[in-house]
Design a protein around this motif. Sequence first.
Motif, mmCIF file in Angstrom:
data_model
loop_
_atom_site.group_PDB
_atom_site.id
_atom_site.type_symbol
_atom_site.label_atom_id
_atom_site.label_comp_id
_atom_site.label_asym_id
_atom_site.label_seq_id
_atom_site.Cartn_x
_atom_site.Cartn_y
_atom_site.Cartn_z
ATOM 1 N N SER A 2 0.833 -1.204 0.000
ATOM 2 C CA SER A 2 0.000 0.000 0.000
ATOM 3 C C SER A 2 0.872 1.259 0.000
ATOM 4 O O SER A 2 2.063 1.212 0.337
ATOM 5 C CB SER A 2 -0.897 0.012 1.244
ATOM 6 N N ASP A 68 -3.726 8.037 -3.974
ATOM 7 C CA ASP A 68 -3.450 7.425 -2.666
ATOM 8 C C ASP A 68 -2.832 8.432 -1.708
ATOM 9 O O ASP A 68 -3.099 8.405 -0.512
ATOM 10 C CB ASP A 68 -2.506 6.222 -2.820
ATOM 11 N N ARG A 71 -5.486 10.598 -0.167
ATOM 12 C CA ARG A 71 -6.518 9.948 0.644
ATOM 13 C C ARG A 71 -6.092 9.872 2.117
ATOM 14 O O ARG A 71 -5.011 9.379 2.417
ATOM 15 C CB ARG A 71 -6.752 8.527 0.105
ATOM 16 N N ASP A 74 -7.879 5.361 6.266
ATOM 17 C CA ASP A 74 -9.270 4.912 6.429
ATOM 18 C C ASP A 74 -9.489 4.302 7.814
ATOM 19 O O ASP A 74 -8.589 4.298 8.654
ATOM 20 C CB ASP A 74 -9.686 3.977 5.289
ATOM 21 N N GLU A 75 -10.678 3.756 8.018
ATOM 22 C CA GLU A 75 -11.059 3.264 9.355
ATOM 23 C C GLU A 75 -10.179 2.122 9.854
ATOM 24 O O GLU A 75 -10.009 1.948 11.052
ATOM 25 C CB GLU A 75 -12.517 2.804 9.329
ATOM 26 N N ARG A 76 -9.613 1.323 8.932
ATOM 27 C CA ARG A 76 -8.726 0.232 9.351
ATOM 28 C C ARG A 76 -7.329 0.756 9.655
ATOM 29 O O ARG A 76 -6.671 0.303 10.606
ATOM 30 C CB ARG A 76 -8.644 -0.837 8.241
ATOM 31 N N GLU A 77 -6.878 1.720 8.846
ATOM 32 C CA GLU A 77 -5.511 2.216 8.988
ATOM 33 C C GLU A 77 -5.336 3.141 10.190
ATOM 34 O O GLU A 77 -4.277 3.136 10.830
ATOM 35 C CB GLU A 77 -5.106 2.964 7.707
ATOM 36 N N GLY A 138 -2.490 -6.413 9.634
ATOM 37 C CA GLY A 138 -3.926 -6.118 9.595
ATOM 38 C C GLY A 138 -4.539 -6.253 8.227
ATOM 39 O O GLY A 138 -5.703 -5.944 8.036
ATOM 40 N N ALA A 139 -3.765 -6.694 7.235
ATOM 41 C CA ALA A 139 -4.299 -6.779 5.865
ATOM 42 C C ALA A 139 -4.584 -8.220 5.456
ATOM 43 O O ALA A 139 -4.164 -9.134 6.097
ATOM 44 C CB ALA A 139 -3.330 -6.159 4.882
ATOM 45 N N MET B 1 -2.229 -15.193 7.697
ATOM 46 C CA MET B 1 -1.167 -15.159 8.720
ATOM 47 C C MET B 1 -1.367 -16.307 9.717
ATOM 48 O O MET B 1 -2.479 -16.596 10.127
ATOM 49 C CB MET B 1 -1.206 -13.815 9.449
ATOM 50 N N VAL B 34 -12.524 3.565 1.119
ATOM 51 C CA VAL B 34 -11.443 2.945 1.909
ATOM 52 C C VAL B 34 -10.313 2.565 0.952
ATOM 53 O O VAL B 34 -10.451 2.715 -0.260
ATOM 54 C CB VAL B 34 -11.932 1.688 2.685
ATOM 55 N N SER B 35 -9.213 2.059 1.516
ATOM 56 C CA SER B 35 -8.099 1.637 0.656
ATOM 57 C C SER B 35 -8.379 0.244 0.095
ATOM 58 O O SER B 35 -9.185 -0.508 0.643
ATOM 59 C CB SER B 35 -6.794 1.615 1.462
ATOM 60 N N GLN B 37 -6.386 -2.177 0.234
ATOM 61 C CA GLN B 37 -5.909 -3.144 1.229
ATOM 62 C C GLN B 37 -6.992 -3.444 2.267
ATOM 63 O O GLN B 37 -7.069 -4.554 2.795
ATOM 64 C CB GLN B 37 -4.645 -2.619 1.934
ATOM 65 N N THR B 38 -7.835 -2.449 2.549
ATOM 66 C CA THR B 38 -8.914 -2.672 3.514
ATOM 67 C C THR B 38 -9.977 -3.589 2.920
ATOM 68 O O THR B 38 -10.504 -4.462 3.609
ATOM 69 C CB THR B 38 -9.510 -1.314 3.959
ATOM 70 N N ALA B 41 -8.588 -6.993 3.183
ATOM 71 C CA ALA B 41 -8.673 -7.480 4.571
ATOM 72 C C ALA B 41 -10.105 -7.900 4.918
ATOM 73 O O ALA B 41 -10.319 -8.899 5.604
ATOM 74 C CB ALA B 41 -8.187 -6.393 5.533
ATOM 75 N N HIS B 46 -10.100 -10.780 7.691
ATOM 76 C CA HIS B 46 -9.112 -10.311 8.667
ATOM 77 C C HIS B 46 -9.542 -9.025 9.352
ATOM 78 O O HIS B 46 -8.949 -8.613 10.341
ATOM 79 C CB HIS B 46 -7.752 -10.080 7.985
ATOM 80 N N TYR B 47 -10.524 -8.363 8.782
ATOM 81 C CA TYR B 47 -10.990 -7.090 9.341
ATOM 82 C C TYR B 47 -12.502 -7.004 9.208
ATOM 83 O O TYR B 47 -13.051 -7.278 8.131
ATOM 84 C CB TYR B 47 -10.313 -5.923 8.604
ATOM 85 N N SER B 48 -13.150 -6.659 10.308
ATOM 86 C CA SER B 48 -14.605 -6.445 10.279
ATOM 87 C C SER B 48 -14.863 -4.960 10.080
ATOM 88 O O SER B 48 -14.453 -4.150 10.915
ATOM 89 C CB SER B 48 -15.235 -6.908 11.598
ATOM 90 N N PRO B 49 -15.543 -4.592 9.004
ATOM 91 C CA PRO B 49 -15.734 -3.161 8.731
ATOM 92 C C PRO B 49 -16.691 -2.516 9.726
ATOM 93 O O PRO B 49 -17.460 -3.205 10.397
ATOM 94 C CB PRO B 49 -16.333 -3.156 7.325
#
Lengths: 139, 74
Positions: A2, A68, A71, A74-77, A138-139, B1, B34-35, B37-38, B41, B46-49
């Motif tokens: 990323s 990018d 931007r 986001d909520e995960r990052e 986390g990805a 992972m 979002v990205s 990568q999200t 995920a 691996h990730y719950s939005p």
Amino acid sequence: MSFRELSAWVMGVLLCVTGADYLKTYLAAAQADGGAPPPLELFMPYAGVVVVASIIAQIVLAALAPKDADRPPDERERPLLWRAGHWAGLVQGGLCVAAVLYVGHSGNSAILFHLVVGGLIVSQIVEYALQIVFLRAGA
Amino acid sequence: MIGRKPLPITNRVAAYRERHGAMSQAALAEAIGVSRQTVVAIEKGHYSPSLETAFRIARLFEVGVEDVFGWEER
């Protein structure tokens, strides 16, 4: 990879290289002066190089991926970046306290500046490294 | 992972992407803000939005949130 991870890699490598140069300059100057901490003026170019190189690196990254770069995280990052900053802040605080204790113990106050700058460089490298680890995990 | 604990929230985002004209992950990411990568995920589990992102995804595919996301005790 990323954009945020690439940016962390670039900035981390930049700080490693310039930090190593700082350490080399310090050790060479201290050795030449019988172990005494070198004057601060010797390190003025270092600050300039770091700032200019960081700006150039960010411009190049933004040119490669303008969308990018524009931007926000986001909520995960966001929590991942916050967590990296949190641990880096603790590292910096710990190193600053260690530096003050060292100066108090050794009585060599001239070295305090270099220890604090060194702590800042190390904590920034830790922050970028943790950003990479957390973003990957986390990805 | 290795050693990653699976999240209880399951999803069918990849399937809906395919149904939606083989929409790319990047296009979906852009559409919901979002990205990429999200999105990866989320699809891998691996990730719950957030609820907001879950609704954005469901609305984009014109289905209900529970059509896209589910709960599975693990």
